[in-house]
Enzyme design. Sequence first.
Site, PDB file in Angstrom:
ATOM      1  N   ASP A  98      -7.055   6.219  21.533  1.00 34.89           N
ATOM      2  CA  ASP A  98      -6.037   5.349  22.137  1.00 34.89           C
ATOM      3  C   ASP A  98      -6.532   3.949  22.493  1.00 34.89           C
ATOM      4  O   ASP A  98      -5.977   3.292  23.365  1.00 34.89           O
ATOM      5  CB  ASP A  98      -5.500   6.024  23.400  1.00 34.89           C
ATOM      6  CG  ASP A  98      -6.619   6.497  24.309  1.00 34.89           C
ATOM      7  OD1 ASP A  98      -7.734   5.941  24.212  1.00 34.89           O
ATOM      8  OD2 ASP A  98      -6.397   7.418  25.118  1.00 34.89           O
ATOM      9  N   GLU A 120      -7.472  13.304  17.918  1.00 31.95           N
ATOM     10  CA  GLU A 120      -7.180  13.335  19.365  1.00 31.95           C
ATOM     11  C   GLU A 120      -5.747  12.855  19.609  1.00 31.95           C
ATOM     12  O   GLU A 120      -5.476  11.916  20.358  1.00 31.95           O
ATOM     13  CB  GLU A 120      -8.193  12.510  20.179  1.00 31.95           C
ATOM     14  CG  GLU A 120      -8.176  12.882  21.660  1.00 31.95           C
ATOM     15  CD  GLU A 120      -9.262  12.195  22.464  1.00 31.95           C
ATOM     16  OE1 GLU A 120     -10.432  12.619  22.395  1.00 31.95           O
ATOM     17  OE2 GLU A 120      -8.950  11.240  23.205  1.00 31.95           O
ATOM     18  N   GLU A 134      -3.847   2.437  27.179  1.00 31.86           N
ATOM     19  CA  GLU A 134      -4.061   3.564  26.257  1.00 31.86           C
ATOM     20  C   GLU A 134      -2.814   4.413  26.022  1.00 31.86           C
ATOM     21  O   GLU A 134      -2.588   4.901  24.912  1.00 31.86           O
ATOM     22  CB  GLU A 134      -5.214   4.443  26.772  1.00 31.86           C
ATOM     23  CG  GLU A 134      -6.596   3.798  26.688  1.00 31.86           C
ATOM     24  CD  GLU A 134      -6.919   2.877  27.871  1.00 31.86           C
ATOM     25  OE1 GLU A 134      -6.052   2.722  28.777  1.00 31.86           O
ATOM     26  OE2 GLU A 134      -8.021   2.296  27.887  1.00 31.86           O
ATOM     27  N   HIS A 210     -14.685   2.665  34.669  1.00 29.44           N
ATOM     28  CA  HIS A 210     -14.517   1.472  33.827  1.00 29.44           C
ATOM     29  C   HIS A 210     -13.079   1.112  33.477  1.00 29.44           C
ATOM     30  O   HIS A 210     -12.838   0.068  32.883  1.00 29.44           O
ATOM     31  CB  HIS A 210     -15.282   1.655  32.512  1.00 29.44           C
ATOM     32  CG  HIS A 210     -14.587   2.619  31.574  1.00 29.44           C
ATOM     33  ND1 HIS A 210     -14.757   3.975  31.662  1.00 29.44           N
ATOM     34  CD2 HIS A 210     -13.713   2.421  30.570  1.00 29.44           C
ATOM     35  CE1 HIS A 210     -14.018   4.567  30.743  1.00 29.44           C
ATOM     36  NE2 HIS A 210     -13.365   3.647  30.064  1.00 29.44           N
ATOM     37  N   ARG A 212      -9.368  -0.130  32.805  1.00 31.56           N
ATOM     38  CA  ARG A 212      -8.698  -1.405  33.101  1.00 31.56           C
ATOM     39  C   ARG A 212      -7.725  -1.291  34.263  1.00 31.56           C
ATOM     40  O   ARG A 212      -7.617  -2.199  35.080  1.00 31.56           O
ATOM     41  CB  ARG A 212      -7.953  -1.903  31.853  1.00 31.56           C
ATOM     42  CG  ARG A 212      -8.757  -2.871  31.003  1.00 31.56           C
ATOM     43  CD  ARG A 212      -7.890  -3.414  29.870  1.00 31.56           C
ATOM     44  NE  ARG A 212      -8.442  -4.627  29.295  1.00 31.56           N
ATOM     45  CZ  ARG A 212      -9.452  -4.688  28.445  1.00 31.56           C
ATOM     46  NH1 ARG A 212     -10.081  -3.594  28.086  1.00 31.56           N
ATOM     47  NH2 ARG A 212      -9.858  -5.849  27.959  1.00 31.56           N
ATOM     48  N   HIS A 243     -21.058   0.587  32.893  1.00 31.69           N
ATOM     49  CA  HIS A 243     -20.435   0.048  31.670  1.00 31.69           C
ATOM     50  C   HIS A 243     -20.759  -1.445  31.563  1.00 31.69           C
ATOM     51  O   HIS A 243     -20.861  -2.144  32.576  1.00 31.69           O
ATOM     52  CB  HIS A 243     -18.934   0.275  31.801  1.00 31.69           C
ATOM     53  CG  HIS A 243     -18.128   0.001  30.574  1.00 31.69           C
ATOM     54  ND1 HIS A 243     -17.956  -1.256  30.061  1.00 31.69           N
ATOM     55  CD2 HIS A 243     -17.422   0.833  29.762  1.00 31.69           C
ATOM     56  CE1 HIS A 243     -17.186  -1.191  28.990  1.00 31.69           C
ATOM     57  NE2 HIS A 243     -16.843   0.065  28.788  1.00 31.69           N
TER      58      HIS A 243
END
Length: 382
Positions: A98, A120, A134, A210, A212, A243
């Site tokens: 995604d 997936e 995503e 991490h 967004r 990250h």
Amino acid sequence: MKTIKVMTVFGTRPEAIKMAPLALELARRPEFEAVCCVTAQHREMLDSVLNIFSLKPDYDLNIMEPRQTLSTITAKCLNGMDRVLEEARPDLVLVHGDTSTTFAGALAAFYHQIPVGHVEAGLRTYDKWSPFPEEVNRKLVGSIADLHFCPTPANRDNLARENIVKGVFLTGNTVIDALQTTVVEDFTFGSEILNRLDYGNRKVILVTCHRRENYGQPMTNIMTALRRLADAFPEAELVYPVHLSPVVQEAAHKYLDNHPRIHLIAPLDVREMHNLMARCHLVMTDSGGLQEEAPALGKPVLVLRKETERPEAVEAGTVRLAGVEEEAIFQMAVQLLSDRNEYEKMAHAANPYGDGRACRRIADAVAWHFGLRDTPPEAFGG
Ligand code: UD1
Ligand code: UDP
């Protein structure tokens, strides 16, 4: 013998971890001509995975830039894929998950009228802002794809609710295939601190963060809760491979620097990560992949998000949703660190996401789709 040219396209660390075993499986089989294209939406974190799996891409778009935006990633991927698809002319493009690479890879293949397989497939929260972007990426890819490889029955059911029933295969998640090749008993870490930690007597908490949608206040809340936790439990050692996103780096260092038992370290290679997970006490994360891996290793997970598209391990009892509020995260972790019974309730191995044979099923399904096999693969768990 007729061969089918299959191109895998991926760009970030988690896509690489989950696609590398599939790319290798395709390359092993005589019925396929396997081609690999990386966008390098991630650079260092992607290269680390390619190294571990000894995978050499045929095409590398090398698109990453610091603090890249969703639009620049998508535009650069689309443009780059044009040339690659024209030159390689694959029979099928496989994308994963995604990310922006996933969406742009699928869209580029569609523009070139090349069939798309989505690895997936079918994960949903039904909230377009969480995870962002995503949830929308995977829905868009779902409407483009011709083949859908669902890790779990719940993922397959999500697609059925959207009237996607053709070309759907229940395969398990390829991350479990990857995990089965990485964890070993006598692992030596590359860094001194990880070798020195007393995993038997200390409570090692593995942290990653991490996403967004967690940028800003949620990340501040999460980091503050983590620091309080380290202060409150002298036996706790927090290990946080940070990250490389500058936004994440800033937040982590701002709130978690200069604590004797909080270890902010560089991203780990995937073998180190899996072996650290296998040795730790508890995982606190907003990562998708960690929610799938930790249950297989019998490690409890507190998910630092408002919702999850991976409810299977929550149902199995090994994952709990902690949210993004400081007090709630702190209290849930306190309970697990101080109440042995609560901890034991969560600390058991569960494998709702796969059995290590997802790549084989996907390759078999592709072969069947192109008439190279008489039967489709047996469904995961079926
Ligand atoms: C991306 C995916 C997310 C996935 C995550 C896995 C999108 C929109 N997001 O988010 O779904 O969960 O990867 O980690 O596709 N950077 C480096 N070196 C690297 C990697 C990243 O320096 O090897 C820095 C760069 O400054 C880059 C920034 O991190 O601009 C953000 O990378 P990006 O891929 O845009 O977002 P992620 O948060 O990694
Ligand atoms: N991972 C890794 N090194 C790290 C952090 C994570 O190898 O320092 C692995 C982890 O084991 C999992 C994947 O990267 O397989 C998850 O990636 P990430 O959390 O970046 O993305 P997400 O899964 O949330 O999309």
